[in-house]
Design a protein around this motif. Structure first.
Motif, PDB file in Angstrom:
ATOM      1  N   VAL A 160      -5.014  -4.114   1.481  1.00  0.00           N
ATOM      2  CA  VAL A 160      -5.147  -4.505   2.884  1.00  0.00           C
ATOM      3  C   VAL A 160      -5.013  -6.020   2.971  1.00  0.00           C
ATOM      4  O   VAL A 160      -5.144  -6.727   1.973  1.00  0.00           O
ATOM      5  N   PRO A 161      -4.756  -6.568   4.160  1.00  0.00           N
ATOM      6  CA  PRO A 161      -4.665  -8.028   4.314  1.00  0.00           C
ATOM      7  C   PRO A 161      -5.980  -8.704   3.930  1.00  0.00           C
ATOM      8  O   PRO A 161      -7.047  -8.074   3.931  1.00  0.00           O
ATOM      9  N   PRO A 162      -5.936 -10.003   3.627  1.00  0.00           N
ATOM     10  CA  PRO A 162      -7.149 -10.702   3.182  1.00  0.00           C
ATOM     11  C   PRO A 162      -8.300 -10.650   4.175  1.00  0.00           C
ATOM     12  O   PRO A 162      -9.455 -10.509   3.776  1.00  0.00           O
ATOM     13  N   ASP A 163      -8.015 -10.756   5.476  1.00  0.00           N
ATOM     14  CA  ASP A 163      -9.116 -10.750   6.435  1.00  0.00           C
ATOM     15  C   ASP A 163      -9.805  -9.397   6.460  1.00  0.00           C
ATOM     16  O   ASP A 163     -11.034  -9.314   6.564  1.00  0.00           O
ATOM     17  N   LEU A 203     -12.918 -16.806  -1.176  1.00  0.00           N
ATOM     18  CA  LEU A 203     -11.587 -17.125  -0.676  1.00  0.00           C
ATOM     19  C   LEU A 203     -10.608 -16.143  -1.315  1.00  0.00           C
ATOM     20  O   LEU A 203     -10.575 -16.013  -2.541  1.00  0.00           O
ATOM     21  N   TYR A 204      -9.821 -15.451  -0.498  1.00  0.00           N
ATOM     22  CA  TYR A 204      -8.912 -14.412  -0.976  1.00  0.00           C
ATOM     23  C   TYR A 204      -7.521 -14.747  -0.459  1.00  0.00           C
ATOM     24  O   TYR A 204      -7.318 -14.937   0.746  1.00  0.00           O
ATOM     25  N   ALA A 205      -6.562 -14.837  -1.377  1.00  0.00           N
ATOM     26  CA  ALA A 205      -5.181 -15.183  -1.018  1.00  0.00           C
ATOM     27  C   ALA A 205      -4.231 -14.176  -1.655  1.00  0.00           C
ATOM     28  O   ALA A 205      -4.436 -13.758  -2.800  1.00  0.00           O
ATOM     29  N   ILE A 206      -3.199 -13.783  -0.927  1.00  0.00           N
ATOM     30  CA  ILE A 206      -2.157 -12.886  -1.430  1.00  0.00           C
ATOM     31  C   ILE A 206      -0.824 -13.632  -1.350  1.00  0.00           C
ATOM     32  O   ILE A 206      -0.434 -14.121  -0.279  1.00  0.00           O
TER      33      ILE A 206
END
Length: 930
Positions: free
Chosen positions: A617-620, A658-661
């Motif tokens: 799923v997206p980071p948010d 903090l999560y980044a793709i």
């Protein structure tokens, strides 16, 4: 009888006359009290007069200022009232505005409102005879500049504070003026009305001031007994002469325990300076017993107190018989107590040394350093040389053995001495106490200190190490005091004190001091040992929870650093998670706090991030799931067994993430933060930016209704994404902005690899006073070559499946992946057919040639496919099952609109069919249902 009454009358008159003479002497201007009264009364009169004058003029200015404000407000309101501009341009403005102006004047309380033409001719006025006449004064500020203003106008018909406001029509043209104001005479009447109240207040203040001065003078008269300045000066001179002539020290201390007076002898005996008066007795450098005596207020007679190298006989009495107003201390030097002085000095020195030991031993939580502090404290004030030996388990932070027999072999940990050329075994050597008659062994088995006054006569000590004993005796070692280091009844080690240069041997009086010193040191060593053990356990736990080896992926080149805090490990973590579609997730987080709980909490959160990342799923959205899970963990941990509420500090509250793709196919990086500092972005040319992110709230605060937000960044190939925790920037010697500036300067060096960047950052920002964990992750981006990406748009027509499948086979042949052609065509047929039949526009197909071959089919529907097993008689239902059998991995990810079904094939496989399953031709597979 008459004579007796006559005598009584004469006695009363005589007493009354004496009283009147005394009062006259006490209150006359010649006395101190009378002069003070006159001076205070005069000062009060001047102050009140000045205050009244200033208040009067301030009232006048305030009234005038209020008149300006009110006049301008009335003129502004009237000038901007509806219809004023229309009335001014009418044939007869006076008829339309005179009554209206008068009504407004009466309602607002101003003295006049006049409406004027642009040339200053009055259309209306409170005095009708002035209508049609031109107003006096300069009106150009309003007619030319279009400015509204107030002024103090002096002239006909009356002096006034007036306001002038231009009236502007819809086209911006000045069509008239409005003037309103209050006459100066009205202002003067208003101020005069307040004058009686002002004068009354001034008079009352004067009466109160004079009355207060009289009370002060009366009290001063009682204290000075009506004496004049000359008489008091003479009395003081006599007092000083007598006080400083006596050979006995005198101190006078007030009720607030401050020194009021000390004669010359007291200054000499106590070593007081001329500035000592008015200081608290606790700051005079006196002996603590003397300070306690002076502050207690009790009486004393010939008590012996120490003052430097003197012993003083001290007597204390209150200054008044009833006490409570201070005390007087007298003292004399007692030379007959010289013998007692030496013993008192030794006792005082030992107490002082014990106090210093409590301060200097245990300043750190390091076992070796604590042992060194014990040795340093003892030399040279107690011993000439000092050694500390500790058990091996204690040095490692482990629990020491309980048996005394296991304590006869120790490691020398600290050594301190007057000279470096000592004959004792150096630090690091193993020291044995196998001979039971040695002082060390006796102390271990007895559990208390043992003294050996004459080492030359210690047979057991010489038998333990004859060669070492001979060298020590030849060096001059003549006395030994050994004491075990005991904590909780368990031996931690030994402390040995030696004398060589000091001629006096250790005696029985030294045993209690040595045991007290060793007891304090043993507690500090045991605390350091426990900390060492817990720190090692926490570090081990945390390192086991952090990634040991980063996974293989092609999207970024990664380097990382992790440094635990010096005071204990914390909850910082990082992660690199491969995602479908050749993408990669970069994670960094921080759990507030230190110790085992923070490390364990970090492990739970890291596991949760791994699990949620499989949802793709997206980071948010991922941070939203993580926040919800954290809240459930909090609720579940809030109640202990038996209904006992657990401590709040055992929760996860305070974690950030903090999560980044990053997608190497497009160069797009999507970042979301839950209260964590944003990343640094380093362009290939060395330009450094800190992108603006929506920071969000930390995890576990119970504020899940506030959504997290994602930020999209397009990264050129060769860019560096630098993720870090706040421990990298925090330092007591600099603020956050200074830390960010250092980080920016360090990163702005082009041509550095991620490993070199990590080394540069830590070399610049790492400080010796690091108090928090540091996690640093540097990822250099790569882009998937465009010739390794193939994309097709697919119409919503079943006949379009075959052309796309053939085009994909041709692309695989171009890539040299003919062995995967059949498997890839099979998977694409199933996925495209499903999208065409059950999905929604647009339908897209994408092939990515990375470490694996990635087949992706996207459509605009969010319907999720499910793997199921078809029965033998079913005509369909085997499509997704076939995809799962032939693909290395497969799954579904959802975008803001629609979904993508992907499957990965291992590059290099021969693409042969599974033997257990019969597969029809590919065109027939298009008719199979999911």
């Amino acid at each position: 009888m008459t004579a007796r009454y006559r005598d009584r009358g004469r006695g009363r008159a005589h007493a009354r006359e004496k009283q009147e003479r005394g009062w006259g002497r006490g209150t006359g201007l010649r006395s101190v009290a009378g002069q003070v009264f006159a001076l205070e009364a005069l000062i009060a009169l001047l102050v009140i007069a000045v205050a009244a004058f200033a208040t009067f003029h301030q009232e006048r200015r305030d009234t005038e200022r209020d008149a300006r404000i009110r006049s301008l407000a009335v003129a502004e309101a009237f000038a901007h009232a509806p219809g004023i501009d229309t009335a001014l341009t009418s044939p007869n403005p006076t008829a339309q505005l005179q009554d209206r102006a008068e009504a407004t004047r009466r309602a607002t309380g101003v003295d006049f409102i006049a409406v004027l033409s642009p040339s200053g001719v009055r259309y209306t006025d409170s005095q009708p005879e002035l209508i049609g006449k031109k107003a006096t004064g300069d009106l150009s500020r309003a007619t030319v500049d279009g400015e509204s203003y107030t002024e103090l106008f002096r002239g006909a018909p009356n002096d006034a504070v007036r306001a002038v406001v231009p009236v502007v029509d819809e086209k911006g043209k000045i069509v008239g003026l409005v003037s309103s104001g209050i006459e100066v005479e009205s202002i003067a009447h208003s101020v005069q009305d307040r004058l009686p109240l002002l004068l009354g207040a001034a008079g009352g203040a004067l009466v109160a001031a004079v009355g207060g001065a009289a009370l002060v003078s009366r009290r001063l008269r009682r204290q000075t007994h009506g004496l004049g300045p000359a008489e008091m000066t003479r009395m003081k001179e006599h007092h000083e002469a007598v006080l400083h002539a006596v050979r006995e020290g005198v101190l006078i201390v007030g009720a607030d325990h401050r020194l009021l007076l000390a004669n010359d002898e007291a200054r000499r005996l106590l070593g007081l300076s001329a500035e000592a008066e008015r200081l608290p007795v606790s700051e005079l450098g006196l002996d603590p017993r003397t300070v306690e005596l002076l502050e207690s207020g009790r009486s004393a007679t010939d008590e012996v107190h120490r003052a430097g190298d003197r012993l003083l006989a001290v007597s204390v009495r209150p200054t008044l018989p009833d006490g409570g107003s201070g005390s007087v201390m007298t003292m004399r030097d007692t030379t007959e107590l010289a013998a007692v002085t030496g013993r008192a000095a030794v006792a005082r020195g030992r107490l002082q040394l014990l106090y210093e030991a409590g301060v200097r031993i245990g300043t750190t939580l390091e076992v070796v350093r604590t042992a060194e502090e014990l040795a340093e404290v003892a030399v040279p004030r107690f011993a000439d040389f000092a050694t500390v030996e500790l058990l091996e388990p204690v040095l490692r932070g482990e629990e020491p053995p309980a048996a005394a027999a296991a304590s006869t072999e120790m490691r020398r940990t600290a050594l301190s001495g007057l000279r470096p050329d000592q004959p004792l075994q150096p630090v690091g050597d193993t020291v044995h106490f196998h001979v039971r008659s040695t002082p060390m062994a006796k102390a271990l088995y007895a559990g208390h200190a043992v003294v050996e006054p004459e080492l030359a006569a210690a047979e057991g000590w010489r038998a333990q190490d004859p060669e070492g004993a001979a060298q020590a005796l030849a060096y001059g070692m003549h006395s030994l005091l050994t004491v075990p280091l005991l904590a909780r009844g368990v031996v931690l080690g030994m402390a040995n004190f030696w004398r060589a240069d000091t001629p006096e041997p250790f005696g029985e009086d030294d045993l209690s001091f040595a045991e007290e010193l060793a007891a304090r040191a043993a507690v500090a060593i045991d605390n350091a040992r426990r900390f060492t053990r817990e720190h090692a356990m926490a570090v081990t736990l945390q390192r086991s929870l952090l990634p040991r080896v980063l996974p293989d992926q092609s999207a970024v080149e990664v380097a990382y650093r992790y440094l635990p805090a010096k005071a204990g490990v914390g909850g910082d973590w990082f992660d690199v998670i491969p995602l479908p579609g050749a993408r990669v997730a970069l994670v960094v987080g921080d759990v507030v706090g230190h110790g085992l709980h923070a490390a364990a909490t970090m492990g739970r959160l890291r596991t949760a991030v791994h699990n949620f990342s499989t949802l793709d799923v997206p980071p948010d959205e991922l941070l939203g799931h993580l926040d919800e899970l954290t809240g459930r963990i909090e609720d579940g941990d809030g109640e202990g067994t038996g209904g006992e509420v657990r401590r709040r500090d055992e929760g996860i509250t305070g974690a950030t993430c903090l999560y980044a793709i990053y997608d190497p196919a497009s160069g797009l990086c999507t970042v979301a933060s839950a209260g964590h500092p944003g990343p640094a972005l380093v362009a290939p040319d060395g330009r450094v930016e800190f992108p603006e992110l929506s920071p969000g709230l930390p995890l576990g605060l119970g504020l899940g209704d506030v959504p997290f937000e994602s930020t999209e960044l397009w990264l050129p190939e060769g860019s560096k994404l630098v993720l870090f925790t706040d421990g990298l920037l925090e330092d007591p010697g600099r603020d956050l902005d200074a830390g960010l500036g250092l980080l920016r300067t360090t990163l702005a060096r082009p041509g550095r690899s991620p490993e070199e960047t990590c080394a540069d950052v830590l070399a610049t920002l790492l400080t010796p006073t690091q108090r928090d964990d540091i996690a640093l992750l540097v990822a250099e981006t790569r882009l998937l070559a465009r010739d390794r990406i193939a994309e097709w748009e697919v119409p919503r027509d079943p006949s379009a499946v075959s052309p796309v499948r053939n085009a994909a086979a041709a692309k695989l042949s171009e890539w040299g992946l003919d062995g995967l052609a059949f498997t890839a065509e099979l998977i694409l047929s199933e996925l495209i057919t499903n999208a065409v039949r059950y999905g929604a526009d647009p339908v897209r197909v994408r092939l990515l040639h990375d470490r694996t071959l990635i087949c992706e089919v996207s459509d605009g529907s969010s319907t999720s496919p499910h793997l199921r097993h078809a029965a033998t008689t079913d005509e369909g239902g085997r499509g997704l099952y076939l995809v799962a059998q032939y693909a290395e991995r497969w799954g579904t990810r959802y975008a803001r609109r629609g979904k993508t079904i992907w499957a990965e094939l291992r590059v290099g496989a021969d693409g042969s069919e599974p033997t257990p399953m019969a597969v029809p031709d590919l065109d027939a597979l298009e008719d199979l249902a999911w």
